[in-house]
Write a protein that holds these residues in place. Structure first.
Motif, PDB file in Angstrom:
ATOM      1  N   GLU A 245       3.671 -63.614 -23.049  1.00 44.39           N
ATOM      2  CA  GLU A 245       3.346 -63.193 -21.668  1.00 44.39           C
ATOM      3  C   GLU A 245       3.584 -64.323 -20.680  1.00 44.39           C
ATOM      4  OE1 GLU A 245       1.065 -62.656 -24.131  1.00 44.39           O
ATOM      5  OE2 GLU A 245       1.125 -60.464 -24.285  1.00 44.39           O
ATOM      6  N   ALA A 246       3.630 -65.555 -21.179  1.00 46.19           N
ATOM      7  CA  ALA A 246       3.783 -66.690 -20.277  1.00 46.19           C
ATOM      8  C   ALA A 246       5.244 -67.009 -19.958  1.00 46.19           C
ATOM      9  CB  ALA A 246       3.119 -67.911 -20.896  1.00 46.19           C
ATOM     10  N   ILE A 247       6.159 -66.211 -20.485  1.00 47.12           N
ATOM     11  CA  ILE A 247       7.581 -66.452 -20.197  1.00 47.12           C
ATOM     12  C   ILE A 247       7.894 -65.860 -18.827  1.00 47.12           C
ATOM     13  CG2 ILE A 247       9.935 -65.985 -20.959  1.00 47.12           C
ATOM     14  CD1 ILE A 247       8.847 -65.828 -23.802  1.00 47.12           C
ATOM     15  N   ILE A 248       8.267 -66.705 -17.886  1.00 51.18           N
ATOM     16  CA  ILE A 248       8.446 -66.177 -16.530  1.00 51.18           C
ATOM     17  C   ILE A 248       9.737 -65.363 -16.397  1.00 51.18           C
ATOM     18  CG2 ILE A 248       7.014 -67.889 -15.355  1.00 51.18           C
ATOM     19  CD1 ILE A 248       9.612 -69.259 -14.469  1.00 51.18           C
ATOM     20  N   ASN A 249      10.677 -65.592 -17.292  1.00 54.72           N
ATOM     21  CA  ASN A 249      11.907 -64.793 -17.207  1.00 54.72           C
ATOM     22  C   ASN A 249      11.880 -63.628 -18.192  1.00 54.72           C
ATOM     23  OD1 ASN A 249      12.011 -66.815 -19.153  1.00 54.72           O
ATOM     24  ND2 ASN A 249      14.218 -66.807 -19.220  1.00 54.72           N
ATOM     25  N   TYR A 250      10.690 -63.219 -18.593  1.00 60.79           N
ATOM     26  CA  TYR A 250      10.421 -62.138 -19.561  1.00 60.79           C
ATOM     27  C   TYR A 250      11.538 -61.989 -20.591  1.00 60.79           C
ATOM     28  CZ  TYR A 250      12.272 -59.756 -15.361  1.00 60.79           C
ATOM     29  OH  TYR A 250      13.008 -59.407 -14.271  1.00 60.79           O
TER      30      TYR A 250
END
Lengths: 890, 262
Positions: free
Chosen positions: A804-809
């Motif tokens: 969930e912490a991946i900003i580029n999903y």
């Protein structure tokens, strides 16, 4: 009960963790982020029905849609650092050969999906150049060994099976492999680059015993200058001989040389029409509006078939043809330009179908710019800004500005608001100015990701700073000072001389008054000075490689002189491992002199990173409140430099040393060393803390260390900070973590006032950019309990990387080179631009958007409730008065 | 192909010092208070610096001699005069012997002038380590601060993990830049220099052992069953009881009116 309490504790812990994971919902995809994918400069290209198969210098194999130039699929091969693609061959599948000197990999790819079909390798022990070609469905590997022989091996393309044996052809005449080419089954060489040379050619596949020799003199007219041999793409064995003034196309027919007697450029493109072989070449046109002509010639006769004016866009570099496709009436040419753009041209119309700006795949400098206020806002501001105190003048001024506003309102305003480049309330709409390695500047719109303008600077290259290629962008004036335009300055190196060039431009429009200015000196240091002149323009101090100081613009010299005595500067010499501090105490008005004040010598350790805090960073809180309500003051030294060195050690292999050095006095505030730790080293330096990562050779894992500096319970000087006044050395708290991933870049969020929590952004080699709250890394105090009551997350040695912490999903970003951060005007939000082969922009809010309503906020509901309540209160009031009246009458 | 021109690998940045002068009456009144603070902070420097000495992790001990030179006129290319010699017998222990000659009257005057002009006093340290290699370092302090401290200065000798000297910095312990006090000349004679050898700390490593222990302890506790909570009933549930009591108190306070109304 104890069980319940434990559960409660666990729930609170989970809540704390959840609070810091900021995944987006599915319907928010693309709402405030965008991604652009690139492939790099085209190396080989071929048309394949409605697709274009491209291999680029970035070692990317891609299939482009011929209608719009969009990527259908893309395969990123090994990094181009020590790996090159040698061949692209399309049959039923696509075949690529890439590798380095000691090993080549042949891969087969499916045309429709781009999935890998076959893979085999050609191992070679020899460190010689290999050439590859495909003849009759077989792969031929040619290894020329200078002065001796050619080694020819033939393989089945699909299986990698060797056919026959590796044959050796004696070529004692082979002196320089760069003067040789191969065309079909012929290997052709010139013995030297002048007219006395000989031309050798040999059919290495079928008649390898027969060497043909010709003198060069017979082919070219002028007898001066160098001669080159060039390849040409043709179905027949042909090549080009070029001298300074003439180029000749020569074809080998039955071992005889046939010279085509017509004019030809050095980069012709031979294509096959339905009926005949034709030759395309690009020529400069005399028409000032259409600069380039496409000339079509008959291959055999040289007769000019057509000459078409190309609607070539202004601002693109010189093109060359890389692929063509010919159909009955119209044909397409794929052009690659010197500024790495790729465009498809439709003939006979001469129209550009689409353009891809591949220069953006290699960004070397980035800066975020605020947009100017709208014309109406500017005129309102202007209305109350008069120079005279005279009542009549003021009245006239107000009336004229109001008349202008009225006319703007009725007739519509001009330029800026039309293009939509107007400042918004929250500062979400900005322009990102990027400089690319090839020397092209782009301005990108943060909202749409579209290119607002571009500007090509010919013959520039980036500086090499600590093994990183960088250009420098300085914001001399922001767009805040309307009607004065914003101003930005680019500093780069000249490609030929290595001297510095300055390019000053308006970042909003891309307009440059002066164009490229050459400085005629090599620049070692450049600083944007914080002092503004009467036009709110900041000057840039440049330091040449022999320590002469220049001021740009030179008109600001007297302003700079006022402050120069209190300006300190440091220089790092990575070659010798020296860090030196200087001041300008002995400067005179005309001559800024550097006086050395301190120095550090790290030799024989190697400087790997020198970092300062972001100049625009603000530290909002002076201390950290401890659970006992006391304040632990932060050590916030704005002049702190973090230095990382790596030394080779016979026992510990590599030793990483980290130093925190005061930039004014040269005093080492803190130093730490890690044994058996090697690069890549990443350092983030912000507020009163430092985070760095390295690879631990002993445990074979990446470790992240955070160090935080505190003054203690008493602040030594609360009003003003001076580096000279050293009263207390900072207390340093450190903590180390394991990062279960391979990081490629570190960055930290930046907000306008520094109130918002900080997030660390880490780009991983998997193509994800992950955000980690600083709270998770912040060193814990040993003697203070840590738990949810103290809003402290207990120490865990491994940093949890939740998806969930991946900003580029799920959008993988290839070969990330940098993460750029800029604050929005809304305190909670930062702009993020991740660049590499792809470009990804998003906004992050580390403490969530506490200062703005959620986008799904129900405005209608709140209006209904409010009106309902008001109505109800009036009705009840009326009813109550009625009731009391009735009661009184009783 | 043209050859790449030689590049200078120099990192670019800026540092602005913040320089302030405190010479107004307000501060003179406060001066006494400040000077006590000053002493406290000096002690703090001592303890802070000492902690570095204790944290030594050098593998090989070594000795270093430093020849100190000074420049009493701040110039772009300073003229150096001898100030003294410092011998650090043991880098590990940080023991140093300081041998410095007093300033002559002429030098004292030069220093006073330097301080009056808010200029810099510079030293050059020529460091010779026991393998014979020599390194020189330049360092500067504000002359007025040196004068105000009455030549009470500190020499920070930073060494890397191998014991190589990487920097020698002169520091004057103070918690503000210059106070603007006039110091009598006779106090500017003898240097009182304290040498601190500052080691590189061993960097932290992830503390996996104690974390595993903690987890195991938790596991054990779980297996053993719940630990008895032997606090009294009130101590355990006071947070539920107090609101209840308050609520009851409020409702009983407002209730008495109800029967009156009926």
């Amino acid at each position: 009960m104890a069980k319940f309490e434990k559960l409660l504790l666990k729930i609170t812990l989970i809540i704390i963790h959840l609070h810091y994971s900021f995944a987006i919902y599915e319907d928010q995809v693309g709402k405030f982020d965008w991604k652009r994918s690139f492939i790099g400069k085209t190396k080989f290209a071929e048309f394949e029905s409605k697709r274009i198969i491209v291999v680029t210098d970035e070692n990317v194999l891609a299939s482009l849609n011929a209608n719009n130039g969009q990527i259908v699929w893309r395969q990123v091969l090994e990094t181009p650092k020590d790996n090159t693609v040698k061949l692209l061959y399309i049959d039923r599948d696509i075949y690529t050969i890439n590798g380095a000197l000691n090993g080549w990999i042949v891969r087969g790819w499916d045309i429709m999906t781009g999935s890998l079909v076959t893979e085999w390798s050609i191992p070679t022990e020899k460190m010689d150049i290999s050439e590859f070609l495909v003849l009759d469905g077989r792969l031929v590997n040619i290894v020329p060994i200078v002065g001796s022989h050619l080694e020819i091996s033939t393989y089945y393309l699909s299986t990698g099976e060797l056919i026959g044996k590796t044959s050796k052809i004696s070529t004692p005449w082979l002196t320089d492999a760069s003067n040789c080419i191969f065309a079909k089954s012929y290997y052709i060489c010139i013995s030297s680059n002048d007219y006395s040379g000989q031309l050798y050619y040999i059919d290495f596949l079928y008649k390898s015993d027969k060497l043909n020799t010709k003198s060069l003199q017979g082919f070219l007219e002028d007898l001066l200058g160098p001669v080159y041999i060039l390849r040409v793409n043709s179905d027949r064995p042909a090549f080009l001989l070029a001298s300074r003034s003439t180029v000749k196309l020569i074809e080998i027919e039955n071992d005889n040389l046939v010279v085509k007697n017509y004019d030809i450029s050095t980069t012709p493109f031979i294509a096959k029409n339905e009926e005949q072989q034709i030759l395309y070449q690009l020529e400069a046109s005399s028409n000032p509006e259409k600069l380039i002509n496409v000339v079509t010639k008959d291959y055999t006769t040289g007769e000019e078939l057509s000459r078409i004016d190309l609607e070539y866009p202004v601002g693109l570099g010189a093109p060359t043809i890389v692929a063509s496709s010919s159909k009955k009436h119209n044909s397409f040419l794929l052009l690659s330009t010197s500024d790495n753009a790729l465009l498809l041209v439709k003939l006979p119309e001469g129209k550009v179908h689409w353009t891809r700006e591949e220069a953006l795949s290699d960004i070397v400098a980035t800066e975020f710019f605020e947009l100017p206020v709208s014309e109406l806002d500017a005129s309102i501001e202007n209305e109350f800004k008069t120079n005279s105190n005279n009542i009549i003048n003021m009245l006239v001024h107000r009336l004229t500005t109001q008349a202008k506003q009225l006319s703007n309102l009725i007739f519509g305003s001009q330029l800026l608001s039309d293009s939509g480049l107007v400042r918004d309330k929250f500062g979400f709409h900005k322009l990102i100015v990027v400089a690319t390695r090839i020397g092209k500047l782009f301005a990108l719109d943060t909202i749409s990701g579209s290119i607002a303008w571009s500007y090509r600077l010919p013959n520039v290259k980036p500086f090499n700073i600590l093994d990183e290629d960088k250009m420098l962008l300085f914001i001399q004036r922001t767009a805040r000072y309307a009607p004065l335009p914003a101003q930005c300055m680019l500093l780069a190196e000249d490609l030929i001389t290595g001297d510095s060039i300055v390019f000053q431009f308006d970042p909003i429009t891309g307009y440059s008054k002066n164009g490229i200015e050459k400085l005629n000196v090599k620049i070692a240091q450049a600083i944007l000075l914080p002092h503004e002149d009467e036009n709110q323009l900041k000057a840039v101090l440049l330091l040449s490689s022999n320590n002469d100081a220049l001021v740009y613009p030179s008109s600001a010299k007297s302003l700079v002189f006022k402050h120069i005595k209190h300006t300190h500067i440091y220089l790092s010499d990575s070659a010798n491992g020296i860090l030196k501090g200087f001041n300008f105490y002995h400067s005179t008005e005309d001559d800024f002199k550097l006086t050395p004040t301190w120095e550090m010598k790290f030799y024989p350790s190697k400087l790997v990173s020198v970092n300062v805090k972001h100049p625009n960073e603000r530290v909002h809180s002076q201390g950290r409140v401890l659970p006992d309500r006391s304040v632990y003051y932060k050590y916030v030294n704005p002049n702190l430099i973090s230095v990382a060195t790596v030394s080779e050690d016979p026992i510990h292999k590599h030793v990483l040393s980290i130093y925190l050095v005061d930039g004014i006095t040269g005093l080492v505030m803190y130093s730490a060393s890690h044994k058996r730790a090697k690069g890549p080293i990443h350092v983030v330096h912000s507020e009163n803390w430092l985070v760095y990562s390295y690879f631990n050779e002993r445990f074979r894992r990446t470790e992240v260390v955070s160090a935080e500096l505190y003054e203690g319970h008493v602040q030594s000087n609360s009003t003003v900070f001076s580096s000279h006044a050293v009263s207390v050395l900072p207390h340093v708290q450190t903590q180390s973590y394991i990062l279960p991933a391979n990081p490629v870049k570190f960055a930290v969020t930046l907000t306008e006032k520094g109130i918002t929590n900080k997030f660390l952004l880490i780009a991983l080699s998997t193509g994800a950019v992950i955000e980690i709250p600083w709270l998770l890394l912040q060193p814990r105090f040993n003697d203070i309990p840590c738990g949810p009551e103290e809003s402290c997350i207990p120490y865990m040695p491994e940093i949890p990387l939740s998806s969930e912490a991946i900003i580029n999903y799920n959008q993988t970003l290839y070969r990330i080179k940098g993460i750029e951060v800029a604050p929005a005007r809304l305190e909670s939000t930062s702009h993020i631009l991740v660049h590499g082969l792809d470009m990804f922009y998003t906004r992050v809010a580390p403490s969530k958007t506490f200062d703005v309503l959620k986008e799904d906020f129900d405005h209608l509901m709140i209006v209904l409730v409010l009106t309902g309540l008001i109505a109800a209160s009036y009705i009840t009031k009326y009813l109550a008065s009625k009731k009391t009246l009735k009661q009184l009458w009783k | 192909m043209q050859a790449n021109p030689i590049k200078t690998n120099k990192k670019l940045s800026i540092n602005n010092s913040i320089i302030t002068y405190k010479s107004n009456i307000f501060l003179i009144i406060n001066f006494n208070k400040d000077s006590t603070m000053f002493v406290i902070n000096q002690l703090a420097v001592l303890t802070a610096l000492l902690s570095y000495v204790l944290g030594s992790n050098l593998e090989h001990d070594g000795s270093v001699t430093i020849r100190l030179q000074q420049a009493l006129v701040f110039e772009q290319f300073p003229v150096w005069s001898e100030r003294g010699n410092i011998t650090i017998q043991s880098l590990r222990l940080g023991q140093a012997t300081v041998d410095q000659k007093p300033l002559s009257l002429e030098e004292q005057k030069l220093l006073r002038d330097l301080a009056a002009r808010n200029s810099y006093y510079q030293i050059k340290s020529i460091v010779t380590s026991n393998d014979g290699s020599e390194r020189t370092f330049v360092s500067s302090v504000k002359a007025c601060m040196l004068a105000e401290s009455e030549l009470d200065d500190r020499l920070s000798v930073s060494i890397d993990y191998m014991g190589r000297v990487i920097g020698v910095t002169l520091v004057v312990a103070s918690n503000s830049a210059c106070e603007g006090i006039i110091v009598p000349l006779e106090k500017l004679k003898f240097f009182n220099t304290v040498v601190y050898v500052r080691h590189s700390e061993t960097g932290p490593i992830p503390d996996t052992a104690s974390f595993i222990q903690k987890i195991e302890r938790e596991k054990e506790a779980k297996e053993k069953g719940e630990t008895k909570d032997n606090r009294s009933f009130l101590a355990k549930y006071w947070m539920y009881i107090i609101p209840l009591l308050i609520f009851m108190a409020i409702s009983s306070a407002s209730n008495p009116e109800a029967p009156q109304g009926q």
